[in-house]
Design an enzyme around this catalytic site. Sequence first.
Site, PDB file in Angstrom:
ATOM      1  N   LEU A  15       1.405  -0.997  -4.565  1.00 18.04           N
ATOM      2  CA  LEU A  15       2.827  -0.806  -4.355  1.00 18.04           C
ATOM      3  C   LEU A  15       3.632  -1.966  -4.946  1.00 18.04           C
ATOM      4  O   LEU A  15       4.830  -1.869  -5.099  1.00 18.04           O
ATOM      5  CB  LEU A  15       3.126  -0.663  -2.857  1.00 18.04           C
ATOM      6  CG  LEU A  15       4.485  -0.083  -2.504  1.00 18.04           C
ATOM      7  CD1 LEU A  15       4.636   1.333  -3.077  1.00 18.04           C
ATOM      8  CD2 LEU A  15       4.686  -0.056  -1.017  1.00 18.04           C
ATOM      9  N   SER A  16       2.962  -3.029  -5.325  1.00 19.30           N
ATOM     10  CA  SER A  16       3.627  -4.210  -5.868  1.00 19.30           C
ATOM     11  C   SER A  16       3.535  -4.228  -7.398  1.00 19.30           C
ATOM     12  O   SER A  16       2.454  -4.408  -7.956  1.00 19.30           O
ATOM     13  CB  SER A  16       2.961  -5.475  -5.317  1.00 19.30           C
ATOM     14  OG  SER A  16       3.341  -6.605  -6.060  1.00 19.30           O
TER      15      SER A  16
END
Length: 183
Positions: A15-16
């Site tokens: 998600l980063s």
Amino acid sequence: MGSAPRTLEFFYDVLSPYSWLSFEILCRYKNIWNVHLQLRPSLIAGIMKDSGSLSAMRFLTAMKSEHPEMLEKASRELWMRVWSRDEDITEPQSILAAAEKAGMSIEQARRILEKTSTPQVKNQLKETTEAACKYGAFGLPITVAHVDGQTHMLFGSDRMELLAYLLGEKWMGPVPPVVESRL
């Protein structure tokens, strides 16, 4: 280059996007710098308390146990889905599609997906996230360098020049000439 392999632990969450930048650079440099790169799927929500990648990170955690040779490709494909093609990575079908695109058979991917709800996988992801926190993580990515008996924690995707310095290696930018010739 140093003579003996050094270890880098890379804590990340797909998600980063900043984790993705570091991931690609570390994958390019692992052989150039003669380092053993340990991929450590972590849950940014466990550090920052809010994200939607729990199922993807559990899938990668189970994959690390079952098919560690596929972890790099599957991680990259999940990043491609969410950050390059704006596709879902939270639904089971999306995760299966990413695994298949990364080269895994659909049967293997289904078996791994089934394990994501097991206590073993949940606990492993929790333990890895807690390990990142013990190193001082306050977000992701972090890279933990184990060099000459010392441990150094680096936060962010913009610390590669510092990492090269700690390893006694040369930083040649995000796409080193050795990799550039293969692209």
